[in-house]
Structures are given as C-alpha cells and as structure tokens.
Design a protein around this motif. Structure first.
Motif, mmCIF file in Angstrom:
data_model
loop_
_atom_site.group_PDB
_atom_site.id
_atom_site.type_symbol
_atom_site.label_atom_id
_atom_site.label_comp_id
_atom_site.label_asym_id
_atom_site.label_seq_id
_atom_site.Cartn_x
_atom_site.Cartn_y
_atom_site.Cartn_z
ATOM 1 N N PRO A 108 4.554 -11.946 -35.216
ATOM 2 C CA PRO A 108 3.750 -10.484 -34.601
ATOM 3 C C PRO A 108 4.336 -10.470 -33.130
ATOM 4 N N PHE A 109 4.928 -11.392 -32.481
ATOM 5 C CA PHE A 109 5.421 -11.213 -31.111
ATOM 6 C C PHE A 109 6.835 -11.877 -31.089
ATOM 7 N N GLU A 110 7.558 -11.461 -30.312
ATOM 8 C CA GLU A 110 8.961 -11.865 -30.081
ATOM 9 C C GLU A 110 9.098 -13.144 -29.163
ATOM 10 N N VAL A 124 15.831 -16.835 -43.022
ATOM 11 C CA VAL A 124 14.892 -15.744 -42.369
ATOM 12 C C VAL A 124 13.957 -15.489 -43.367
ATOM 13 N N TRP A 125 12.664 -15.074 -42.875
ATOM 14 C CA TRP A 125 11.444 -15.049 -43.326
ATOM 15 C C TRP A 125 10.878 -13.673 -42.934
ATOM 16 N N HIS A 126 10.225 -13.251 -43.749
ATOM 17 C CA HIS A 126 9.153 -12.117 -43.247
ATOM 18 C C HIS A 126 7.937 -12.030 -44.300
ATOM 19 N N GLY A 127 6.734 -12.045 -43.724
ATOM 20 C CA GLY A 127 5.459 -12.356 -44.305
ATOM 21 C C GLY A 127 4.495 -11.426 -43.647
ATOM 22 N N ASP A 128 3.381 -11.732 -44.203
ATOM 23 C CA ASP A 128 1.983 -11.090 -43.660
ATOM 24 C C ASP A 128 1.828 -11.507 -42.167
ATOM 25 N N ASP A 129 0.541 -11.138 -41.545
ATOM 26 C CA ASP A 129 0.157 -11.417 -40.321
ATOM 27 C C ASP A 129 0.014 -13.025 -40.005
ATOM 28 N N LYS A 130 -0.063 -13.762 -40.989
ATOM 29 C CA LYS A 130 -0.255 -15.208 -40.610
ATOM 30 C C LYS A 130 1.174 -15.742 -40.357
ATOM 31 N N VAL A 131 2.113 -15.330 -40.814
ATOM 32 C CA VAL A 131 3.530 -16.026 -40.805
ATOM 33 C C VAL A 131 4.657 -15.051 -40.017
ATOM 34 N N GLY A 132 4.147 -13.769 -39.767
ATOM 35 C CA GLY A 132 5.092 -13.033 -39.403
ATOM 36 C C GLY A 132 6.560 -12.941 -39.734
ATOM 37 N N ALA A 133 7.375 -12.777 -38.986
ATOM 38 C CA ALA A 133 8.703 -12.608 -39.369
ATOM 39 C C ALA A 133 9.816 -13.338 -38.259
ATOM 40 N N VAL A 180 2.488 -13.270 -20.148
ATOM 41 C CA VAL A 180 1.381 -12.976 -21.288
ATOM 42 C C VAL A 180 0.958 -14.267 -21.707
ATOM 43 N N SER A 181 2.061 -15.175 -22.138
ATOM 44 C CA SER A 181 1.740 -16.609 -22.620
ATOM 45 C C SER A 181 0.961 -17.466 -21.532
#
Length: 175
Positions: free
Chosen positions: A113-115, A81-90, A144-145
């Motif tokens: 930033p998107f699921e 599991v990861w959580h980071g800034d806008d470059k890597v998201g969560a 959207v994609s």
C-alpha cells in the motif's frame, strides 16, 4: 475556549511534526533464533522463494495472493513478485547476494500500500548442532515514516512478524 483548544491542538501537531525531524533517516529491524538444523537445510528455505510459503508470516494473510517467480529457482538472481489484498499489498524481492549458506541479501521493494525500498539480510552461523539465524531488514525512513515513528517504531510494527516467521522457519527446518 474554542480558540484555546485549537491553539493547543496546533501546538501538539507542531510538536509532533518537529519531534519527527529528530528521528533517524534509516530504520533497522533485527531478530534471531537458533534452529536445530544444519545451515544448508535452513539456507534452502531462505534462498528458494517458493519455500517461503512454508514459513513466511505474510504468506497466509491472503489466500488469493498472486505469486510470480523468476530467475533461477534459488540463490543469486532468484525473483519473487506478489500482488494481494490490503494485508499483503504488492511488491517484489530479488536475491542480490548469495554466499550460501552463510549469508543471503535480498532487495525488497514494496509497491502497495506504500512504496519503499529495503534490504533484508539472512545470516546463518553454525552453533553446536544447529544454526543461529539472524534476520535483519534495513531501509530509509522518509519524513512520513518519521512521523509514524513518533507513535510506533518500525521495530514494534515488523518485529512481531519477524518473530513469528523465525518460529515458523525453526519449526519447518527442524522437521
């Protein structure tokens, strides 16, 4: 003149939105490289999420990224599991199929930033004194994609990261 401009803009937007409906409902990104290392050595770098820091193209984007590992250290059931800034998201990854060293299947869930929910597969095939590594990611392509895909494909967006990751994996495995 303003009415004509607005009409042209409306026609363009309607055209893009309509064209987006013709895009596929799924996407697939695939890259491969041949590594001068045994399949077991390469598989050890793929099936242990803690070793992804050595080669993954996303690991160095956020030095303050928070990581949590769960389940077994590697193989079936290993979790990351990861959580980071806008470059890597969560997000999170879990190995859901492990036929090491030949094949590893990972459920990949992006939360920010998107699921999105995708599947990543690493296939390792012995090739002479090395291993052919095939890295594939597939997933659904919501509307959207599809609209984004009118301008830039998932392959273009993610493919360069796969290329970089495989080059890193090759370098680490061949050491």
């Amino acid at each position: 003149m303003i009415k004509k401009t607005l009409l042209l803009i409306a026609i363009f937007v309607a055209g893009v939105l309509g064209f987006a409906t013709t895009k596929p409902d799924t996407f697939s990104v695939q890259r491969e490289v041949t590594v001068k290392a045994a399949p077991d050595k390469v598989a050890a770098l793929v099936t242990d999420f803690q070793k992804w820091q050595l080669w993954s193209p996303w690991e160095k984007l956020d030095p303050d990224m928070q990581r949590t590992y769960g389940g077994p250290a590697s193989g079936l059931g290993a979790k990351y599991v990861w959580h980071g800034d806008d470059k890597v998201g969560a997000g999170r990854m879990e190995i859901i199929e492990a036929a090491a060293p030949e094949r590893t299947v990972i459920r990949l869930d992006f939360l920010k930033p998107f699921e999105s929910h995708n599947t990543t597969v690493f296939t390792l095939t012995p090739q002479g004194d090395g291993t052919k590594v095939n890295w594939t990611m597939t997933g659904p392509s919501p509307y959207v994609s599809k609209v984004m895909n009118v301008f830039v494909s998932m392959d273009t967006m993610i493919g360069k990261d796969f290329d970089k990751g495989l080059a890193n994996l090759k370098e680490v495995a061949e050491q």
